[in-house]
Design an enzyme around this catalytic site. Sequence first.
Site, PDB file in Angstrom:
ATOM      1  N   CYS A   7      39.374 -20.436  24.943  1.00  0.00           N
ATOM      2  CA  CYS A   7      39.761 -20.174  23.554  1.00  0.00           C
ATOM      3  C   CYS A   7      40.186 -21.434  22.816  1.00  0.00           C
ATOM      4  O   CYS A   7      40.335 -21.409  21.588  1.00  0.00           O
ATOM      5  CB  CYS A   7      40.891 -19.154  23.504  1.00  0.00           C
ATOM      6  SG  CYS A   7      40.582 -17.646  24.432  1.00  0.00           S
ATOM      7  N   HIS A  62      39.150 -13.192  16.345  1.00  0.00           N
ATOM      8  CA  HIS A  62      39.263 -14.193  17.409  1.00  0.00           C
ATOM      9  C   HIS A  62      37.911 -14.462  18.059  1.00  0.00           C
ATOM     10  O   HIS A  62      37.666 -14.090  19.211  1.00  0.00           O
ATOM     11  CB  HIS A  62      40.275 -13.704  18.444  1.00  0.00           C
ATOM     12  CG  HIS A  62      40.569 -14.680  19.537  1.00  0.00           C
ATOM     13  ND1 HIS A  62      40.407 -16.047  19.408  1.00  0.00           N
ATOM     14  CD2 HIS A  62      41.027 -14.481  20.814  1.00  0.00           C
ATOM     15  CE1 HIS A  62      40.744 -16.637  20.542  1.00  0.00           C
ATOM     16  NE2 HIS A  62      41.115 -15.716  21.405  1.00  0.00           N
TER      17      HIS A  62
END
Length: 383
Positions: A97, A329
Amino acid sequence: MASSTKPRQLGRPVSIVGAGMSQFGAFPGKDSRDLFVEAFQDMLDHLDQGMDVQDIECAYVGNYSSDLFEHQGHTAPIIADWLGMTPVPVTRIENACASSSSAMREGIMAIASGLYDIVLVGGMEKMTNLPTEGVTDVAIKNHENGALNPKAQFNVTIQSLADRRVARAQQRGLPVPEYKDEMDFLNDPQANPWIAWPLRLYDCAPITDGAACVLLVASELAHNFTDKPVHVIGTGQASGRPLHDADELTSLSAAKIAASRAYEMADVTPDDIQLAEVHDCFTIAEIVAAEDLGFFSPGEGPRAVDEGRTSLTGDKPINTSGGLKAKGHPVGASGIAQVGEIFHQLRGEAGPRQVANPNLELGLTHNVGGTGGTCVVSILQRG
């Protein structure tokens, strides 16, 4: 041999002169390269003084899962081709991420070293090709902020979601839930089921498609692109043990170290930071991040949320974009999307979610990768 403890400084000032972002959401007809082109075009459309794509000398693109989710590897030259940048070197960076924040670090160092003057950095992720299986106050705040962000995946408030559920029940002739407020809705196990205690559905970031990019330049050239540059004054990156092996479950060692290095480079303290975008993949993660960054003492993060200190009108606004929770996200793009939000806030162009502080000068981004094993912290200053 022990590692050097001398303060790290950039050998050459680096500035951000443009930022772009695709719509975040679920897009069955698009792949990651389409999304990156959309973000890149958005950046070009909003550059104050325009530019020639051929002026870009190098690019770094964060991406985590194209090999798995799209069955497409070696995406960097594909992006170079679709942007009309060949034969410019383009490199893909994978750090879960934190991929695009890591890509930004590479871009910063490329300019600071003197090797390049103009570098594109970004990130992209196409996550909705595969099925989903392959604390709450923060959720309310971030959905309220996300409702003000036209590119957010969930640009609706929690109250709006509750109202929709009531309306659907009425239309179908089913028992109509009687929610007194947003918290009542969020405590309804039918509307907001448990995922893994203590996290319910609305405590978790969604699966998202999206892309974002920023243009980095040597600061002495920034005036060629804009009269309102945003300077990179601090950057820190660190690795740490995964959370399940950590000494404590309410802190990430990598975040603390990355933050301390960024603060040291920028010569500022947590008290100097006026707004931040932090990695709220889960609502509790925003609170952990706020404490790791030194904004609040350990254990005081939840109280700060309750008191409204991290809201859009608080003294320490956090996740004005809606955060990962509401904005979305797309893991390879999330870090650069955070940078883009701070860029727009510091320039006073965030629209209805603009922080109402005429002296807004310093912002911070905090991007975590995987199980907490990577963290990148960047500190940005209005030019």
